[in-house]
Design an enzyme around this catalytic site. Sequence first.
Site, PDB file in Angstrom:
ATOM      1  N   ARG A 103       0.859  -1.182   0.000  1.00 38.43           N
ATOM      2  CA  ARG A 103       0.000   0.000   0.000  1.00 38.43           C
ATOM      3  C   ARG A 103       0.894   1.230   0.000  1.00 38.43           C
ATOM      4  O   ARG A 103       2.109   1.130   0.166  1.00 38.43           O
ATOM      5  CB  ARG A 103      -0.993   0.009   1.174  1.00 38.43           C
ATOM      6  N   GLY A 104       0.257   2.381  -0.236  1.00 37.95           N
ATOM      7  CA  GLY A 104       1.007   3.607  -0.462  1.00 37.95           C
ATOM      8  C   GLY A 104       1.078   3.854  -1.959  1.00 37.95           C
ATOM      9  O   GLY A 104       1.474   2.963  -2.729  1.00 37.95           O
ATOM     10  N   ALA A 105       0.706   5.052  -2.402  1.00 38.89           N
ATOM     11  CA  ALA A 105       0.559   5.311  -3.836  1.00 38.89           C
ATOM     12  C   ALA A 105       1.808   4.998  -4.653  1.00 38.89           C
ATOM     13  O   ALA A 105       1.730   4.308  -5.673  1.00 38.89           O
ATOM     14  CB  ALA A 105       0.115   6.764  -4.062  1.00 38.89           C
ATOM     15  N   ARG A 140      -6.931  -0.658  -7.095  1.00 39.37           N
ATOM     16  CA  ARG A 140      -7.150   0.424  -6.118  1.00 39.37           C
ATOM     17  C   ARG A 140      -7.500   1.684  -6.904  1.00 39.37           C
ATOM     18  O   ARG A 140      -6.674   2.159  -7.694  1.00 39.37           O
ATOM     19  CB  ARG A 140      -5.908   0.698  -5.257  1.00 39.37           C
ATOM     20  N   GLN A 179      -1.758   1.643  10.242  1.00 37.52           N
ATOM     21  CA  GLN A 179      -0.473   1.766   9.547  1.00 37.52           C
ATOM     22  C   GLN A 179       0.536   2.565  10.359  1.00 37.52           C
ATOM     23  O   GLN A 179       1.740   2.314  10.284  1.00 37.52           O
ATOM     24  CB  GLN A 179      -0.666   2.429   8.174  1.00 37.52           C
ATOM     25  N   ASP A 210      -2.066  10.206  -1.856  1.00 33.13           N
ATOM     26  CA  ASP A 210      -2.364   9.218  -2.887  1.00 33.13           C
ATOM     27  C   ASP A 210      -2.806   9.867  -4.195  1.00 33.13           C
ATOM     28  O   ASP A 210      -2.688   9.255  -5.252  1.00 33.13           O
ATOM     29  CB  ASP A 210      -3.454   8.269  -2.395  1.00 33.13           C
ATOM     30  N   ASN A 268      -5.544  11.867   0.947  1.00 35.93           N
ATOM     31  CA  ASN A 268      -4.635  11.039   1.736  1.00 35.93           C
ATOM     32  C   ASN A 268      -5.460  10.200   2.702  1.00 35.93           C
ATOM     33  O   ASN A 268      -6.685  10.323   2.770  1.00 35.93           O
ATOM     34  CB  ASN A 268      -3.607  11.906   2.477  1.00 35.93           C
ATOM     35  N   LYS A 269      -4.786   9.363   3.462  1.00 32.25           N
ATOM     36  CA  LYS A 269      -5.467   8.440   4.373  1.00 32.25           C
ATOM     37  C   LYS A 269      -6.506   9.170   5.228  1.00 32.25           C
ATOM     38  O   LYS A 269      -6.278  10.283   5.695  1.00 32.25           O
ATOM     39  CB  LYS A 269      -4.430   7.764   5.268  1.00 32.25           C
TER      40      LYS A 269
END
Length: 345
Positions: free
Chosen positions: A50-52, A93, A196, A237, A247-248
């Site tokens: 995960r993470g763009a 995603r 996370q 992201d 973002n998250k």
Amino acid sequence: MNPINTIQPIRWAKNHLQLLDQRLLPQQNIYLSLKDAPATAQAITDMVVRGAPAIGITAAYGVVLAARVAYAKAGDNWRQAIAADMQKLAASRPTAVNLFWALQRLSALFPDISGDPEPVLLAEALHIQQQDITDNQIMGDFGAAYLPENSEIITHCNAGALATGGYGTALGVVRSAWTAGKLQRVYADETRPWLQGARLTAWEMVQEKIPVTLIAEGAAAARMQQGNISWVIVGSDRIANNGDVANKIGTCGLAILARYYGVKFMVVAPTSTIDMQLNSGAEIPIEQRAGNELLQCGQQHIAADGAEAWNPVFDVTPADLVDVLVTERGAIEKPNQEKIAQLMK
């Protein structure tokens, strides 16, 4: 330039893609070996990676695996045979624009390839990952230049080596600031529901002996209120061309708190995260995930029976709450459409 850290979330080894299974950290350090594009797409969906930036790199290797299978089945007709796998990767995603950037970058090579496509595509995927690491180090130094001596910062989710090709975006700034002797402590939001911050950011900092203190999201305001927090530093992201930042989930609330308490707010992301086709954050697709991620913790049901859950993975922080946007091309203070257009020329 800072030396790269030793955390490798993505690697090409033994002729396959290997992903550090981030769902198992910090208790287990296990790599999964992936041999085709559907398995790669499923790993992205299931949050193995995960993470763009990391999603984009993983998707690039997924194209390599797809091309290998397509060429073995269809020979010179591999371009038609690869289409279904490309669609699976694209659907894995929806919010992380780096995913589509990577797919488009490798697709652009298709017309000029003769014979076996794997060597050409693999060389490009490897280059994308190495360039991401280099860019992260550059961004780290740009961002660290804004931090005062003895800085204490708050970060959210994980925007470190685990979310990128290596080194990190937000945590790249942390690493550079630590190397420069400017950082005193990192406060990591736990980041519900996947934790996370607790599982990944805290783990990365402990690995490199950077002082880290875990806090619940609800504690961020109290910590800012006590003083000595100089910056909130996060990744992204997707960024619209006006500077709105996806973002998250929880990032927008953190930005609002930072503005109230006079704490600066920094977003660190490569230019591949900037979507010039979107005029505002209202156009960014926000992924909705299963309610069980909130209703359960691990496999344990924690909510009252009958309760429902709303589980957006990201929120959008308006550009006017962002003090600095740091990219590999430079930093923009008070980002807006005009400044971003200039940066992206």
